[in-house]
Design a protein around this motif. Structure first.
Motif, PDB file in Angstrom:
ATOM      1  N   VAL A   1       4.628   7.855  -5.231  1.00 20.74           N
ATOM      2  CA  VAL A   1       4.991   8.299  -3.663  1.00 20.74           C
ATOM      3  C   VAL A   1       3.326   7.883  -3.097  1.00 20.74           C
ATOM      4  O   VAL A   1       2.700   7.587  -3.492  1.00 20.74           O
ATOM      5  CB  VAL A   1       4.822   9.914  -3.801  1.00 20.74           C
ATOM      6  CG1 VAL A   1       5.976  10.890  -5.048  1.00 20.74           C
ATOM      7  CG2 VAL A   1       3.690  10.833  -4.408  1.00 20.74           C
ATOM      8  N   ASN A   2       3.458   8.324  -1.654  1.00 15.30           N
ATOM      9  CA  ASN A   2       2.827   7.963  -0.771  1.00 15.30           C
ATOM     10  C   ASN A   2       1.510   9.190  -0.940  1.00 15.30           C
ATOM     11  O   ASN A   2       2.490  10.208  -0.197  1.00 15.30           O
ATOM     12  CB  ASN A   2       3.194   7.492   0.418  1.00 15.30           C
ATOM     13  CG  ASN A   2       4.235   5.836   0.440  1.00 15.30           C
ATOM     14  OD1 ASN A   2       4.276   5.657  -0.425  1.00 15.30           O
ATOM     15  ND2 ASN A   2       5.007   6.207   1.093  1.00 15.30           N
ATOM     16  N   LEU A   3       0.611   8.695  -0.799  1.00 16.13           N
ATOM     17  CA  LEU A   3      -1.022   9.193   0.195  1.00 16.13           C
ATOM     18  C   LEU A   3      -0.878   9.925   1.318  1.00 16.13           C
ATOM     19  O   LEU A   3      -1.622   8.629   1.076  1.00 16.13           O
ATOM     20  CB  LEU A   3      -1.797  10.173  -1.316  1.00 16.13           C
ATOM     21  CG  LEU A   3      -0.942  10.884  -2.894  1.00 16.13           C
ATOM     22  CD1 LEU A   3      -2.757  10.453  -3.565  1.00 16.13           C
ATOM     23  CD2 LEU A   3       0.049  11.580  -2.697  1.00 16.13           C
ATOM     24  N   GLU A   4      -1.032  10.688   1.879  1.00 16.30           N
ATOM     25  CA  GLU A   4      -2.460  10.417   2.776  1.00 16.30           C
ATOM     26  C   GLU A   4      -3.388  11.817   2.927  1.00 16.30           C
ATOM     27  O   GLU A   4      -2.820  12.980   3.172  1.00 16.30           O
ATOM     28  CB  GLU A   4      -1.216  10.630   4.378  1.00 16.30           C
ATOM     29  CG  GLU A   4      -2.212  10.519   5.275  1.00 16.30           C
ATOM     30  CD  GLU A   4      -2.193  10.415   6.666  1.00 16.30           C
ATOM     31  OE1 GLU A   4      -2.775  11.048   8.155  1.00 16.30           O
ATOM     32  OE2 GLU A   4      -0.926  10.037   7.310  1.00 16.30           O
ATOM     33  N   PHE A   5      -4.727  11.467   2.603  1.00 18.55           N
ATOM     34  CA  PHE A   5      -5.502  12.812   2.873  1.00 18.55           C
ATOM     35  C   PHE A   5      -5.508  13.202   3.986  1.00 18.55           C
ATOM     36  O   PHE A   5      -5.735  12.040   4.903  1.00 18.55           O
ATOM     37  CB  PHE A   5      -6.884  12.631   1.815  1.00 18.55           C
ATOM     38  CG  PHE A   5      -6.338  11.817   0.476  1.00 18.55           C
ATOM     39  CD1 PHE A   5      -6.772  13.067  -0.769  1.00 18.55           C
ATOM     40  CD2 PHE A   5      -6.328  10.721  -0.099  1.00 18.55           C
ATOM     41  CE1 PHE A   5      -6.298  12.450  -1.764  1.00 18.55           C
ATOM     42  CE2 PHE A   5      -5.498   9.795  -1.529  1.00 18.55           C
ATOM     43  CZ  PHE A   5      -5.857  11.118  -2.570  1.00 18.55           C
TER      44      PHE A   5
ATOM     45  N   LYS B   1       0.927  -1.316   0.333  1.00 13.28           N
ATOM     46  CA  LYS B   1      -0.653   0.136   0.211  1.00 13.28           C
ATOM     47  C   LYS B   1       0.815   1.147   0.024  1.00 13.28           C
ATOM     48  O   LYS B   1      -0.182   2.563   0.019  1.00 13.28           O
ATOM     49  CB  LYS B   1      -0.872   0.096   0.997  1.00 13.28           C
ATOM     50  CG  LYS B   1      -2.155  -1.157   1.373  1.00 13.28           C
ATOM     51  CD  LYS B   1      -3.240  -0.658   1.934  1.00 13.28           C
ATOM     52  CE  LYS B   1      -4.329  -1.556   1.746  1.00 13.28           C
ATOM     53  NZ  LYS B   1      -5.081  -1.786   2.868  1.00 13.28           N
ATOM     54  N   SER B   2       2.089   1.185   0.202  1.00 14.57           N
ATOM     55  CA  SER B   2       2.998   2.553   0.151  1.00 14.57           C
ATOM     56  C   SER B   2       3.973   2.206  -0.733  1.00 14.57           C
ATOM     57  O   SER B   2       4.455   1.290  -1.132  1.00 14.57           O
ATOM     58  CB  SER B   2       3.674   2.801   1.422  1.00 14.57           C
ATOM     59  OG  SER B   2       4.069   1.598   1.490  1.00 14.57           O
ATOM     60  N   ASN B   3       5.133   3.035  -1.425  1.00 13.19           N
ATOM     61  CA  ASN B   3       6.735   3.202  -2.250  1.00 13.19           C
ATOM     62  C   ASN B   3       7.467   2.313  -1.515  1.00 13.19           C
ATOM     63  O   ASN B   3       8.772   2.569  -2.221  1.00 13.19           O
ATOM     64  CB  ASN B   3       6.390   4.252  -2.732  1.00 13.19           C
ATOM     65  CG  ASN B   3       7.117   5.430  -1.540  1.00 13.19           C
ATOM     66  OD1 ASN B   3       7.497   4.710  -0.417  1.00 13.19           O
ATOM     67  ND2 ASN B   3       7.363   6.896  -1.973  1.00 13.19           N
ATOM     68  N   LEU B   4       7.504   2.119  -0.123  1.00 11.20           N
ATOM     69  CA  LEU B   4       8.313   1.315   0.626  1.00 11.20           C
ATOM     70  C   LEU B   4       8.998   0.241   0.545  1.00 11.20           C
ATOM     71  O   LEU B   4      10.699   0.236  -0.061  1.00 11.20           O
ATOM     72  CB  LEU B   4       7.869   1.230   1.903  1.00 11.20           C
ATOM     73  CG  LEU B   4       7.716   2.804   3.055  1.00 11.20           C
ATOM     74  CD1 LEU B   4       7.532   2.255   5.007  1.00 11.20           C
ATOM     75  CD2 LEU B   4       8.702   3.608   2.714  1.00 11.20           C
ATOM     76  N   GLY B   5       8.314  -0.278  -0.761  1.00 11.81           N
ATOM     77  CA  GLY B   5       9.006  -2.000  -1.641  1.00 11.81           C
ATOM     78  C   GLY B   5       9.352  -1.558  -2.522  1.00 11.81           C
ATOM     79  O   GLY B   5      10.497  -2.239  -2.526  1.00 11.81           O
ATOM     80  N   LEU B   6       9.374  -0.400  -2.935  1.00  8.09           N
ATOM     81  CA  LEU B   6      10.741   0.538  -4.122  1.00  8.09           C
ATOM     82  C   LEU B   6      11.933   1.030  -3.584  1.00  8.09           C
ATOM     83  O   LEU B   6      12.257   0.863  -4.688  1.00  8.09           O
ATOM     84  CB  LEU B   6       9.809   1.641  -4.799  1.00  8.09           C
ATOM     85  CG  LEU B   6       8.101   1.063  -5.438  1.00  8.09           C
ATOM     86  CD1 LEU B   6       6.836   1.454  -6.686  1.00  8.09           C
ATOM     87  CD2 LEU B   6       7.932  -0.823  -5.986  1.00  8.09           C
ATOM     88  N   LEU B   7      12.323   0.549  -2.569  1.00  6.00           N
ATOM     89  CA  LEU B   7      13.258   1.203  -1.703  1.00  6.00           C
ATOM     90  C   LEU B   7      14.481   0.821  -2.705  1.00  6.00           C
ATOM     91  O   LEU B   7      14.116  -0.480  -2.308  1.00  6.00           O
ATOM     92  CB  LEU B   7      13.016   1.937  -0.271  1.00  6.00           C
ATOM     93  CG  LEU B   7      12.514   2.494  -0.188  1.00  6.00           C
ATOM     94  CD1 LEU B   7      12.231   2.340   1.420  1.00  6.00           C
ATOM     95  CD2 LEU B   7      12.448   3.961  -0.317  1.00  6.00           C
TER      96      LEU B   7
END
Length: 201
Positions: free
Chosen positions: A180-184, A70-76
């Protein structure tokens, strides 16, 4: 709880896969101030410190499978910069906006436009829920950075980045195609859901 004011863009120095989890180690100037079990926001994701190496100025956190998808951390990758913010103190200034550290979804950068010393970044996202919206001049967290929305559309928006933010966060690594990660905005999500429930009656 966080404010979206990034303290440092820390370098990823080690990545270790462990079944469905990922152990992320970063070099950070305030690593020697961290403690095990402390919460730190990483690109907008609240994670728990599991290891601290004060001598090397490193610390490690673990991202579980749910976080990675659910985030971009796995793409680091090694050498990438991660935006860090420690939890907000109750007696400190709220310089950004209320950020929970719970990423709603990812978005893709579609354009980076220089504007006489500043930059306009455009991000496009898939509307996952009706509750996830932006509004003109409203707040949004992008990779953990509290920003003001401009040019708000149904599934895209822009943010203006000043030189300080560009240099001190990982925005200088963002280019078209970057995830990128989004938090609304949490207040906006509550209002949108309440309206949706009222209309559904």
């Amino acid at each position: 709880m966080f404010s979206g004011i990034v303290e440092e863009a820390a370098e990823v120095v080690a990545l270790e896969k462990d079944k469905g989890n990922l152990h992320i180690t970063m070099k950070c100037s305030f690593a020697d101030e961290l403690a095990i079990d402390q919460s730190v926001c990483h690109n907008g994701v609240c994670l728990t410190v599991v290891k601290v190496d004060k001598e090397k100025k490193n610390f490690t956190v673990t991202a579980i499978h749910e976080t990675l998808i659910k985030s971009n951390l796995g793409l680091l990758q090694l050498g990438d910069k991660v935006n860090l913010e420690r939890s907000m103190k109750m007696n400190s200034f709220l310089d950004g906006h209320i950020v929970q550290g719970h990423v709603d979804q990812t978005a893709t950068c579609t354009e980076v436009k220089e504007a006489e010393g500043s930059w306009y970044f455009t991000f496009k996202y898939e509307p996952a829920q009706d509750d996830y919206i932006t509004v003109e001049k409203g707040s949004v967290s992008v990779n953990g950075v509290s920003l003001t929305v401009v040019n708000s559309k149904d599934n895209s928006f822009q943010v203006a980045i000043i030189p300080y933010t560009y240099d001190m966060t990982n925005f200088h690594q963002i280019k078209p195609g970057t995830i990128v990660n989004l938090e609304f905005d949490i207040l906006g999500k509550y209002i949108a859901k309440l309206i949706k429930q009222q209309l559904g009656k």
